[in-house]
Design a protein around this motif. Sequence first.
Motif, PDB file in Angstrom:
ATOM      1  N   PHE A 110       5.889   9.901  -3.762  1.00  0.00           N
ATOM      2  CA  PHE A 110       6.129   8.481  -4.017  1.00  0.00           C
ATOM      3  C   PHE A 110       7.366   8.227  -4.879  1.00  0.00           C
ATOM      4  N   GLU A 111       8.102   9.274  -5.194  1.00  0.00           N
ATOM      5  CA  GLU A 111       9.261   9.112  -6.080  1.00  0.00           C
ATOM      6  C   GLU A 111      10.287   8.106  -5.543  1.00  0.00           C
ATOM      7  N   PRO A 112      10.611   8.099  -4.233  1.00  0.00           N
ATOM      8  CA  PRO A 112      11.550   7.080  -3.744  1.00  0.00           C
ATOM      9  C   PRO A 112      11.046   5.652  -3.986  1.00  0.00           C
ATOM     10  N   PHE A 113       9.754   5.457  -3.872  1.00  0.00           N
ATOM     11  CA  PHE A 113       9.184   4.121  -4.109  1.00  0.00           C
ATOM     12  C   PHE A 113       9.351   3.721  -5.565  1.00  0.00           C
ATOM     13  N   TRP A 114       8.960   4.599  -6.484  1.00  0.00           N
ATOM     14  CA  TRP A 114       9.058   4.263  -7.911  1.00  0.00           C
ATOM     15  C   TRP A 114      10.515   4.122  -8.334  1.00  0.00           C
ATOM     16  N   SER A 115      11.401   4.868  -7.729  1.00  0.00           N
ATOM     17  CA  SER A 115      12.827   4.723  -8.039  1.00  0.00           C
ATOM     18  C   SER A 115      13.335   3.337  -7.656  1.00  0.00           C
ATOM     19  N   LEU A 116      12.885   2.840  -6.508  1.00  0.00           N
ATOM     20  CA  LEU A 116      13.301   1.514  -6.069  1.00  0.00           C
ATOM     21  C   LEU A 116      12.696   0.426  -6.963  1.00  0.00           C
ATOM     22  N   VAL A 117      11.446   0.596  -7.360  1.00  0.00           N
ATOM     23  CA  VAL A 117      10.826  -0.346  -8.300  1.00  0.00           C
ATOM     24  C   VAL A 117      11.641  -0.400  -9.591  1.00  0.00           C
ATOM     25  N   ASN A 118      11.992   0.764 -10.090  1.00  0.00           N
ATOM     26  CA  ASN A 118      12.757   0.851 -11.331  1.00  0.00           C
ATOM     27  C   ASN A 118      14.120   0.180 -11.190  1.00  0.00           C
ATOM     28  N   GLU A 119      14.784   0.457 -10.086  1.00  0.00           N
ATOM     29  CA  GLU A 119      16.117  -0.104  -9.849  1.00  0.00           C
ATOM     30  C   GLU A 119      16.057  -1.626  -9.730  1.00  0.00           C
ATOM     31  N   ILE A 123      -4.999   7.448  -3.840  1.00  0.00           N
ATOM     32  CA  ILE A 123      -4.462   6.878  -2.609  1.00  0.00           C
ATOM     33  C   ILE A 123      -4.763   7.807  -1.442  1.00  0.00           C
ATOM     34  N   THR A 124      -5.206   7.218  -0.346  1.00  0.00           N
ATOM     35  CA  THR A 124      -5.388   7.978   0.883  1.00  0.00           C
ATOM     36  C   THR A 124      -4.074   8.028   1.643  1.00  0.00           C
ATOM     37  N   THR A 125      -3.573   9.223   1.902  1.00  0.00           N
ATOM     38  CA  THR A 125      -2.374   9.405   2.715  1.00  0.00           C
ATOM     39  C   THR A 125      -2.733  10.305   3.895  1.00  0.00           C
ATOM     40  N   THR A 161       0.846  -1.184   0.000  1.00  0.00           N
ATOM     41  CA  THR A 161       0.000   0.000   0.000  1.00  0.00           C
ATOM     42  C   THR A 161       0.886   1.241   0.000  1.00  0.00           C
ATOM     43  N   LEU A 162       0.467   2.257  -0.731  1.00  0.00           N
ATOM     44  CA  LEU A 162       1.212   3.512  -0.780  1.00  0.00           C
ATOM     45  C   LEU A 162       0.716   4.527   0.246  1.00  0.00           C
ATOM     46  N   ALA A 163      -0.215   4.108   1.116  1.00  0.00           N
ATOM     47  CA  ALA A 163      -0.815   5.056   2.060  1.00  0.00           C
ATOM     48  C   ALA A 163       0.228   5.776   2.906  1.00  0.00           C
ATOM     49  N   ASP A 164       1.288   5.067   3.274  1.00  0.00           N
ATOM     50  CA  ASP A 164       2.423   5.660   3.986  1.00  0.00           C
ATOM     51  C   ASP A 164       3.644   5.474   3.085  1.00  0.00           C
ATOM     52  N   PRO A 165       4.124   6.516   2.429  1.00  0.00           N
ATOM     53  CA  PRO A 165       5.210   6.364   1.452  1.00  0.00           C
ATOM     54  C   PRO A 165       6.481   5.735   2.027  1.00  0.00           C
ATOM     55  N   ASN A 219       6.683   3.654   4.616  1.00  0.00           N
ATOM     56  CA  ASN A 219       6.393   2.238   4.844  1.00  0.00           C
ATOM     57  C   ASN A 219       6.436   1.461   3.529  1.00  0.00           C
ATOM     58  N   ALA A 220       5.930   2.070   2.449  1.00  0.00           N
ATOM     59  CA  ALA A 220       5.922   1.400   1.146  1.00  0.00           C
ATOM     60  C   ALA A 220       7.339   1.068   0.687  1.00  0.00           C
ATOM     61  N   VAL A 221       8.261   1.991   0.868  1.00  0.00           N
ATOM     62  CA  VAL A 221       9.654   1.755   0.493  1.00  0.00           C
ATOM     63  C   VAL A 221      10.254   0.647   1.356  1.00  0.00           C
ATOM     64  N   ALA A 222      10.011   0.717   2.659  1.00  0.00           N
ATOM     65  CA  ALA A 222      10.556  -0.293   3.575  1.00  0.00           C
ATOM     66  C   ALA A 222       9.989  -1.675   3.263  1.00  0.00           C
ATOM     67  N   GLU A 223       8.696  -1.741   2.978  1.00  0.00           N
ATOM     68  CA  GLU A 223       8.075  -3.034   2.693  1.00  0.00           C
ATOM     69  C   GLU A 223       8.548  -3.584   1.350  1.00  0.00           C
ATOM     70  N   LEU A 224       8.753  -2.720   0.381  1.00  0.00           N
ATOM     71  CA  LEU A 224       9.293  -3.171  -0.900  1.00  0.00           C
ATOM     72  C   LEU A 224      10.701  -3.713  -0.719  1.00  0.00           C
TER      73      LEU A 224
END
Length: 392
Positions: free
Chosen positions: A208-217, A194-196, A165-169, A171-176
């Motif tokens: 959410f840029e750090p999350f998408w960056s990690l997905v990309n990497e 998304i509800t934040t 879930t992206l609700a907490d950006p 947390n999303a990075v840590a969980e990924l």
Amino acid sequence: MLPQGFRAFDADNHYYEALDAFTRHIEPEFRKRCMQWAQVDGKTRLLVGGKVNKFIPDPTFSRLAKPGVLEKWFRGTAEGSLIEQFGELEPTRPAYRERDARLAAMDELGLDGAMFFPTLGVGMEQALRHDIPALCAAFRAFNRWLDEDWGFAYRDRIFAAPYITLADPDNAVAELRWALEHDARMIVMQYGPITTARGWTSPGDPVFEPFWSLVNEAGITVVYHGGNNAYAELLSWWGESHDLEAFRATPMRGLISPEPIADTIAALLSYGVLARHPRIRLAAIETGSDWVPVLFRRLKKSYAQQRHAWPQDPRETLRERLWVAPFHENDLTELRDTIGADRIMLGSDWPHTEGIAEPLAFAKDLEASGFTDEEQVKVMRTNAESLVRRLP
């Protein structure tokens, strides 16, 4: 026609969650704020955030209809009422909850591998969106149960997707990161806004840029899978219930026009997420495909009128980056003409009632829609199989 002895790779399989899927690993401080079981009027009910949740009629999955019994209903060829289509219910099969039993069932179905997604889990994010810390805790617990009971790449055949879930950006990075460390090949998310803590926002928001960056990497696949989403709020504006209940949809719910999956893909395009991160691969599963040609027509107009806003034709971006598992009743020829046979996947939804009882039977729909033998092999196996391999 598929070659003799052909074995497929299914982009849409499901498990029925264990009773402790959300509670086995829940952090103690969140135990009463997330999921609990209770006896209500003599029935076992799931409480989510202290409220009876109706997303699944029987969330214990004690007795179930057989796989694919609603196929004719969704094709529009069934006789009788919806209730009559379910037939006699049966006890939960071991293959629905045990991975080794499932491998044996996959052998019988002619499946070499499959992507696996939640049944109950795809309806829980909206139920907890008013308590974001509890929401994140619930899915942290869920993912650890999932890894324990199913595994993210079990025997290189069962590929279960952790839910992010992206609700907490943060947390999303840590969980990924945790999922990547445990060999996840893809993640599953819910489409829609998304509800934040700041309120509603787009998945393309810079937060959410750090999350998408990690997905990309990482080169991992992002799956958007059907389920309860934020557009339930929009439906209520038309007098529909806020709560999504399986198999209790009114005609109006199915006729309201906005498509949250199309809007989500449009947001990722227009906010530049896909342009900035060229290794992100998206899959739309159990969302149907009628929305795809409509979105492409809108993108054609946008590109013609605002070419300066696009680094390239957004339709070409989607043809490179989007995979779709259509419903068996969708127009497969139109979908192929829009995104190409290289981006279409078999998604049987097994063992759900609305799916296909025999996944290999989907090849008949492909053949009837004019797909060549080579294209059928791509749709039935290689396209989906490529998505469970991380990009180097």
